[in-house]
Design a protein around this motif. Structure first.
Motif, short mmCIF file in Angstrom:
data_model
loop_
_atom_site.label_atom_id
_atom_site.label_comp_id
_atom_site.label_asym_id
_atom_site.label_seq_id
_atom_site.Cartn_x
_atom_site.Cartn_y
_atom_site.Cartn_z
N CYS A 1 -10.86 4.84 -35.18
CA CYS A 1 -10.61 5.66 -33.99
C CYS A 1 -10.25 4.80 -32.79
N TYR B 1 -16.54 12.23 -39.10
CA TYR B 1 -16.42 12.86 -37.79
C TYR B 1 -16.99 14.28 -37.78
N GLY C 1 -10.50 10.55 -36.12
CA GLY C 1 -11.37 9.75 -36.98
C GLY C 1 -11.41 10.25 -38.41
#
Length: 157
Positions: A114, A19, A14
């Motif tokens: 993602c 993240y 990500g």
């Protein structure tokens, strides 16, 4: 940064800033959504059964042949940014358990999330998934349910 050997490995991918923070600000969220940004891999190793380690998560089991697993591993390996010595670039500890973040060579943006990254990984492994239609986790799981087996959590655990 090495991780201990373990029975299982979780791989996530990500936006680097989003993240890696436990409390993303609106600015970090907007930047990840609206601008192409650097990305990371989050690697977690664990020995507990998957249903125990992810007791609050939906789990879908996918079976892979050895060649498909090899292709999946190659896809993940190709995502790592490497240093001059051809080693993955570690960025520090991960979010939980035995985990770490590593710099990815890929760019995160609104159409490369993602969920899309995961869908591409599954497609490389031979599953009939369409990454373009997986911008959200709900859309990803709606496709994964077509060829995966939902794992029930044992109520005694």
């Amino acid at each position: 940064m090495g991780l201990p050997q373990a029975e299982y490995v979780e791989v996530g991918w990500g936006d680097r800033d989003f993240y890696r923070t436990s409390t993303p600000t609106m600015g970090i969220k907007l930047k990840a959504l609206l601008w192409p940004t650097a990305s990371v891999l989050h690697i977690v190793v664990f020995d507990d059964p998957v249903q125990v380690f992810f007791s609050s998560s939906e789990i879908v089991e996918l079976r892979l042949s050895y060649p498909a697993f090899t292709q999946l591993i190659a896809y993940i390996a190709a995502s790592y940014a490497m240093d001059e010595s051809d080693r993955a670039i570690a960025l520090g500890p991960g979010l939980y358990g035995d985990s770490a973040f590593f710099l990815s060579r890929e760019i995160y943006h609104a159409f490369n999330t993602c969920n899309v990254w995961t869908a591409r990984a599954l497609r490389v492994a031979g599953y009939p998934i369409t990454p373009f239609f997986t911008l959200t986790v709900g859309r990803l799981f709606s496709q994964v349910h077509d060829f995966g087996q939902r794992v029930q959590h044992d109520s005694t655990e």
